[in-house]
Design a protein around this motif. Structure first.
Motif, PDB file in Angstrom:
ATOM      1  N   VAL A  52       9.434   1.859   5.683  1.00  0.00           N
ATOM      2  CA  VAL A  52       8.299   2.015   6.597  1.00  0.00           C
ATOM      3  C   VAL A  52       7.538   3.304   6.292  1.00  0.00           C
ATOM      4  CG1 VAL A  52       7.677   2.482   8.995  1.00  0.00           C
ATOM      5  CG2 VAL A  52       9.234   0.618   8.458  1.00  0.00           C
ATOM      6  N   LEU A  53       8.240   4.391   6.090  1.00  0.00           N
ATOM      7  CA  LEU A  53       7.580   5.662   5.784  1.00  0.00           C
ATOM      8  C   LEU A  53       6.862   5.597   4.443  1.00  0.00           C
ATOM      9  CD1 LEU A  53      10.319   8.156   7.040  1.00  0.00           C
ATOM     10  CD2 LEU A  53       8.212   7.477   8.197  1.00  0.00           C
ATOM     11  N   ALA A  54       7.454   4.902   3.472  1.00  0.00           N
ATOM     12  CA  ALA A  54       6.790   4.727   2.174  1.00  0.00           C
ATOM     13  C   ALA A  54       5.503   3.923   2.327  1.00  0.00           C
ATOM     14  CB  ALA A  54       7.730   4.054   1.183  1.00  0.00           C
ATOM     15  N   ASP A  55       5.546   2.893   3.177  1.00  0.00           N
ATOM     16  CA  ASP A  55       4.338   2.106   3.447  1.00  0.00           C
ATOM     17  C   ASP A  55       3.244   2.969   4.054  1.00  0.00           C
ATOM     18  OD1 ASP A  55       5.461  -0.166   2.452  1.00  0.00           O
ATOM     19  OD2 ASP A  55       5.950  -1.052   4.397  1.00  0.00           O
ATOM     20  N   TRP A  56       3.631   3.822   4.981  1.00  0.00           N
ATOM     21  CA  TRP A  56       2.639   4.673   5.638  1.00  0.00           C
ATOM     22  C   TRP A  56       1.986   5.612   4.635  1.00  0.00           C
ATOM     23  CZ3 TRP A  56       0.016   4.419   9.880  1.00  0.00           C
ATOM     24  CH2 TRP A  56       0.514   3.700  10.967  1.00  0.00           C
ATOM     25  N   ARG A  57       2.775   6.111   3.693  1.00  0.00           N
ATOM     26  CA  ARG A  57       2.226   7.021   2.687  1.00  0.00           C
ATOM     27  C   ARG A  57       1.265   6.298   1.759  1.00  0.00           C
ATOM     28  NH1 ARG A  57       7.413   9.477  -0.010  1.00  0.00           N
ATOM     29  NH2 ARG A  57       5.826  10.168  -1.509  1.00  0.00           N
ATOM     30  N   GLN A  58       1.554   5.043   1.410  1.00  0.00           N
ATOM     31  CA  GLN A  58       0.739   4.317   0.438  1.00  0.00           C
ATOM     32  C   GLN A  58      -0.418   3.570   1.076  1.00  0.00           C
ATOM     33  OE1 GLN A  58       2.979   1.704  -2.073  1.00  0.00           O
ATOM     34  NE2 GLN A  58       1.206   1.054  -3.270  1.00  0.00           N
ATOM     35  N   HIS A  59      -0.160   2.903   2.219  1.00  0.00           N
ATOM     36  CA  HIS A  59      -1.172   2.031   2.821  1.00  0.00           C
ATOM     37  C   HIS A  59      -1.680   2.521   4.173  1.00  0.00           C
ATOM     38  CE1 HIS A  59      -0.253  -0.869  -0.291  1.00  0.00           C
ATOM     39  NE2 HIS A  59       0.999  -0.908   0.077  1.00  0.00           N
ATOM     40  N   GLN A  60      -1.164   3.636   4.682  1.00  0.00           N
ATOM     41  CA  GLN A  60      -1.502   4.117   6.027  1.00  0.00           C
ATOM     42  C   GLN A  60      -1.147   3.080   7.104  1.00  0.00           C
ATOM     43  OE1 GLN A  60      -4.325   4.382   3.552  1.00  0.00           O
ATOM     44  NE2 GLN A  60      -2.991   6.044   2.947  1.00  0.00           N
ATOM     45  N   ASP A  61      -0.221   2.202   6.793  1.00  0.00           N
ATOM     46  CA  ASP A  61       0.178   1.173   7.749  1.00  0.00           C
ATOM     47  C   ASP A  61       1.508   0.591   7.278  1.00  0.00           C
ATOM     48  OD1 ASP A  61       0.150  -0.510   9.887  1.00  0.00           O
ATOM     49  OD2 ASP A  61      -1.188  -1.980   8.982  1.00  0.00           O
ATOM     50  N   LYS A  88     -20.337   6.374   2.206  1.00  0.00           N
ATOM     51  CA  LYS A  88     -18.996   6.253   2.776  1.00  0.00           C
ATOM     52  C   LYS A  88     -18.002   5.566   1.834  1.00  0.00           C
ATOM     53  CE  LYS A  88     -20.202   6.490   7.657  1.00  0.00           C
ATOM     54  NZ  LYS A  88     -19.986   5.898   9.001  1.00  0.00           N
ATOM     55  N   VAL A  89     -18.415   5.334   0.597  1.00  0.00           N
ATOM     56  CA  VAL A  89     -17.506   4.743  -0.376  1.00  0.00           C
ATOM     57  C   VAL A  89     -17.710   5.451  -1.709  1.00  0.00           C
ATOM     58  CG1 VAL A  89     -19.171   2.896  -0.842  1.00  0.00           C
ATOM     59  CG2 VAL A  89     -16.808   2.619  -1.555  1.00  0.00           C
ATOM     60  N   ASP A  90     -16.611   5.876  -2.320  1.00  0.00           N
ATOM     61  CA  ASP A  90     -16.646   6.567  -3.610  1.00  0.00           C
ATOM     62  C   ASP A  90     -16.311   5.564  -4.698  1.00  0.00           C
ATOM     63  OD1 ASP A  90     -16.538   8.233  -5.759  1.00  0.00           O
ATOM     64  OD2 ASP A  90     -14.856   9.448  -5.054  1.00  0.00           O
ATOM     65  N   VAL A  91     -17.282   5.281  -5.572  1.00  0.00           N
ATOM     66  CA  VAL A  91     -17.059   4.315  -6.647  1.00  0.00           C
ATOM     67  C   VAL A  91     -16.717   4.996  -7.962  1.00  0.00           C
ATOM     68  CG1 VAL A  91     -18.596   2.643  -5.560  1.00  0.00           C
ATOM     69  CG2 VAL A  91     -19.516   4.248  -7.246  1.00  0.00           C
ATOM     70  N   PHE A 143     -12.550   4.836   0.188  1.00  0.00           N
ATOM     71  CA  PHE A 143     -13.367   4.854   1.401  1.00  0.00           C
ATOM     72  C   PHE A 143     -13.204   6.180   2.135  1.00  0.00           C
ATOM     73  CE2 PHE A 143     -12.240   0.412   0.598  1.00  0.00           C
ATOM     74  CZ  PHE A 143     -13.508  -0.154   0.544  1.00  0.00           C
ATOM     75  N   ALA A 144     -14.299   6.645   2.718  1.00  0.00           N
ATOM     76  CA  ALA A 144     -14.241   7.886   3.491  1.00  0.00           C
ATOM     77  C   ALA A 144     -13.305   7.725   4.686  1.00  0.00           C
ATOM     78  CB  ALA A 144     -15.641   8.285   3.948  1.00  0.00           C
ATOM     79  N   ASP A 145     -13.318   6.536   5.311  1.00  0.00           N
ATOM     80  CA  ASP A 145     -12.439   6.246   6.443  1.00  0.00           C
ATOM     81  C   ASP A 145     -11.655   4.981   6.102  1.00  0.00           C
ATOM     82  OD1 ASP A 145     -11.117   5.918   8.815  1.00  0.00           O
ATOM     83  OD2 ASP A 145     -12.901   6.072  10.086  1.00  0.00           O
ATOM     84  N   SER A 146     -10.668   5.125   5.249  1.00  0.00           N
ATOM     85  CA  SER A 146      -9.922   3.963   4.769  1.00  0.00           C
ATOM     86  C   SER A 146      -9.144   3.291   5.892  1.00  0.00           C
ATOM     87  CB  SER A 146      -8.964   4.374   3.641  1.00  0.00           C
ATOM     88  OG  SER A 146      -8.067   5.376   4.073  1.00  0.00           O
ATOM     89  N   ARG A 147      -8.687   4.071   6.852  1.00  0.00           N
ATOM     90  CA  ARG A 147      -7.915   3.494   7.953  1.00  0.00           C
ATOM     91  C   ARG A 147      -8.780   2.541   8.784  1.00  0.00           C
ATOM     92  NH1 ARG A 147      -2.879   2.056   9.083  1.00  0.00           N
ATOM     93  NH2 ARG A 147      -2.989   1.181  11.153  1.00  0.00           N
ATOM     94  N   PHE A 148     -10.002   2.960   9.069  1.00  0.00           N
ATOM     95  CA  PHE A 148     -10.898   2.109   9.844  1.00  0.00           C
ATOM     96  C   PHE A 148     -11.224   0.835   9.085  1.00  0.00           C
ATOM     97  CE2 PHE A 148     -15.215   0.649  10.730  1.00  0.00           C
ATOM     98  CZ  PHE A 148     -15.123   0.386  12.090  1.00  0.00           C
ATOM     99  N   VAL A 149     -11.523   0.955   7.789  1.00  0.00           N
ATOM    100  CA  VAL A 149     -11.849  -0.222   6.980  1.00  0.00           C
ATOM    101  C   VAL A 149     -10.668  -1.184   6.937  1.00  0.00           C
ATOM    102  CG1 VAL A 149     -12.427  -1.018   4.649  1.00  0.00           C
ATOM    103  CG2 VAL A 149     -13.557   1.004   5.590  1.00  0.00           C
TER     104      VAL A 149
END
Length: 619
Positions: free
Chosen positions: A539-548, A306-309, A320-326
């Motif tokens: 805010v939209l730029a944050d969502w694109r870069q950090h998903q939050d 679940k993690v690509d190194v 991360f496969a699920d970066s939002r969850f992490v």
């Protein structure tokens, strides 16, 4: 001058092995610390429990890494120093779930191509060690037997001797060694079970023994990060699904002028991942003094698949496969600890001497510490009324039941000036004794003395209650007299489409006017005077870069903080003992009440031991 006029016209040909290795070295070997990193990771992957790293002149003259790992078989040593040769992966399935630190099989070949290189190794089945060596990796010596212990020793001399263009960009030996020292310190933190020694110019700089027990790990932390970090941090463990976060979090008021004490490891790997650092930054938001940085040592564990190194040549970044969850798991878990209630353990912590240093010393990098705190559930009284923000307000007494009501009442009416001896009867911040110049509350708890800045403490209490009320009423929107038109790129429009419901929940009313145009018709009441156009773009730029994005919450909280500052009890106002004690009880039930809204400490404690030391009692 065109590019074509300066490039020679030559037939396509295959690069020589030596030149290909030197080009690869440009990615793998940037400076001496890159060599140390690769050799140290190989030593750890070999199962070593003892590692010696010896460098001279910042690593430019010599780097030697010796381990007691499994060693390399004699018939595989020449293969080990060739390109794309490794024992750590054999197929694509293993590449998608890498468990080792190194895996590309380029390190030794790249390092040997830009140095004078020697490899000595012995396995437990061999009666002696074997050696090969080379200058620049073009021609290798014949394999020869030598005396040697179980494990591997790699010696790299005269780094970049044959690539002067790279060598001239090296810094002073002290600077290069500082990079090595920091890398080794990170390795000492990441692998507590391994004994590691660092030697520079024949002098031991760092040395730590293997630390398996919690007590030994804390001792090792103290040697690497200082005793203040140990005494002002707590061990934490969080787990959700198959993701686990463990380690040490420093108190919010133990902070740094730079982010030089932030360590997070993913499956034992040293990383500098922006997603993880951003999640931790947001977890500490709202409790740190402006411009200060938190401190922590954390270990994130999750399934290897679940993690690509394999996303960065130096393997410092991961995906991360699920970066939002992490991201959410780390931010929420750490935030819950940062905002937990005051406990007796917090009150028992001795405030370090730096608490009493001047503010300018604090800003220059000193650590300040008190304690940290706790989710607050609003009482019925709090949920019914909104504070009059524009004027100073009377100190609101919450409906939270006080600890040991008879004793509190005795303090309130002055009929009892003694402190009970039973620890269960005494709350963490104790009971008020008096006011000092109308600014500070002097209280007595089981450990000694507590000093509270009453305005700063009440400011945090009012602020947290206002945030609770805002969260319950956040759908209130204010229509704009003149709607705002925004022109966005297609990526921002897609981000808006994805998170449109989230923005509406906060009180925004937006609609598309075209493929790249938005109309803003209403905004949250508290943001009516903000730069709405720039805020939404950010805010939209944050969502694109950090998903939050925390920008909207941050701006709202900033306005609530200002209002709370005006609404908190003023300095020089005389409080009764009952009001002072109620303020202490409310602090014990309020999130992050060890800091005001601006990150300054609201209280400090002096134990009897510290007080005795001030007056040299028992000396």
């Amino acid at each position: 001058m065109s590019l074509n006029s300066v490039l020679p016209t030559r037939p396509i040909q295959r690069l020589s092995e030596a030149l290909a290795n030197q080009i690869a070295a440009g990615e793998v070997v940037e400076r001496p610390v890159s060599v140390v990193k690769e050799l140290l990771e190989n030593a750890l992957d070999s199962g070593a429990t003892e590692i010696l790293i010896a460098v001279e002149e910042g690593g430019e003259k010599s780097i030697q890494v010796t381990d007691n790992g499994k060693g390399i078989a004699a018939d595989q040593m020449l293969l080990a120093v060739s390109r794309h040769a490794t024992s750590k992966i054999t197929c694509y399935q293993e590449l998608s779930a890498v468990a080792s630190l190194g895996f590309r099989g380029e390190a030794l070949a790249s390092i040997s191509s830009v140095s004078r290189f020697e490899l000595i190794s012995r396995q437990d089945v061999s009666a002696n060690a074997w050696r090969i060596k080379s200058d620049s990796g073009e021609r290798w010596s014949a394999l020869e037997p030598v005396a040697g212990k179980l494990g591997t020793r790699v010696k790299v001399d005269d780094l970049f001797f044959n690539t002067p263009a790279r060598k001239k960009f090296l810094r002073a030996p002290r600077t290069e060694f500082n990079h090595i020292d920091e890398l080794v310190r990170r390795a000492m933190l990441s692998r507590m079970e391994v004994a590691i020694q660092l030697v520079h110019n024949h002098k031991t700089v760092r040395q730590v023994e293997a630390a398996v027990t919690r007590e030994a790990q804390i001792k090792r932390l103290g040697r690497l990060l200082g005793d203040d970090f140990v005494t002002q941090s707590m061990h934490v463990e969080f787990e959700a699904q198959d993701v686990k976060l463990e380690g040490w979090l420093a108190l919010p008021t133990f902070n740094r002028s730079q982010n030089d004490m932030q360590y997070i490891f993913v499956n034992g790997r040293i990383v500098r991942d922006r997603l993880l650092f951003h999640a931790l930054k947001q977890a500490y938001a709202d409790v740190l003094y402006n411009g200060r940085h938190p401190a922590y040592v954390l270990f994130l564990s999750l399934p290897f698949e679940k993690v690509d190194v394999n996303v960065h040549p130096a393997k410092y970044e991961v995906r991360f496969a699920d970066s939002r969850f992490v991201y959410d798991f780390i931010r929420r878990s750490v935030r819950d600890v940062v905002a937990r209630p005051i406990t007796q353990a917090d009150a028992m912590r001795e405030s370090p001497a730096s608490v009493f240093e001047r503010p300018d010393q604090h800003r220059q990098g000193k650590s300040v510490s008190t304690s940290f705190l706790a989710p607050h559930k609003p009482s019925p009284r709090e949920s019914q009324a909104f504070f009059a923000f524009q004027q100073p307000v009377e100190l609101p007494l919450s409906d939270v039941p006080s600890i040991n009501e008879p004793l509190l009442q005795a303090y309130a009416d002055g009929s009892d000036t003694r402190l009970a001896s039973t620890s269960n009867a005494i709350p963490p911040l104790g009971f008020a004794k008096m006011q000092l110049h109308g600014v500070y509350i002097l209280a007595e708890n089981e450990q000694g003395l507590v000093l509270v800045d009453m305005h700063a403490a009440h400011e945090r209490i009012v602020y947290e209650r206002m945030k609770t009320q805002w969260q319950n009423q956040r759908l209130i929107a204010q229509p704009l007299l003149v709607p705002i038109s925004l022109t966005l790129d297609l990526a921002d429009m897609r981000a808006w489409e994805t998170h449109q419901a989230w923005l509406e929940k906060l009180g925004f009313e937006l609609e598309a006017l075209g493929p790249q145009q938005l109309k803003v018709s209403a905004v949250p009441t508290l943001l009516a005077k903000a730069d709405i156009a720039q805020l939404i773009k950010d805010v939209l730029a944050d969502w694109r870069q950090h998903q939050d994005s925390e920008r909207i919450e941050s701006q709202i909280n900033a306005r609530l903080s200002t209002m709370a500052c005006h609404g908190a009890v003023r300095a020089h106002r005389q409080l009764s003992l009952a009001e002072m004690n109620q303020l202490l009880r409310d602090m014990e039930q309020t999130p992050a009440s060890s800091q005001c809204n601006h990150g300054r400490p609201t209280w400090v404690g002096l134990s009897m031991k510290q007080l005795d030391s001030l007056f040299m009692r028992g000396q």
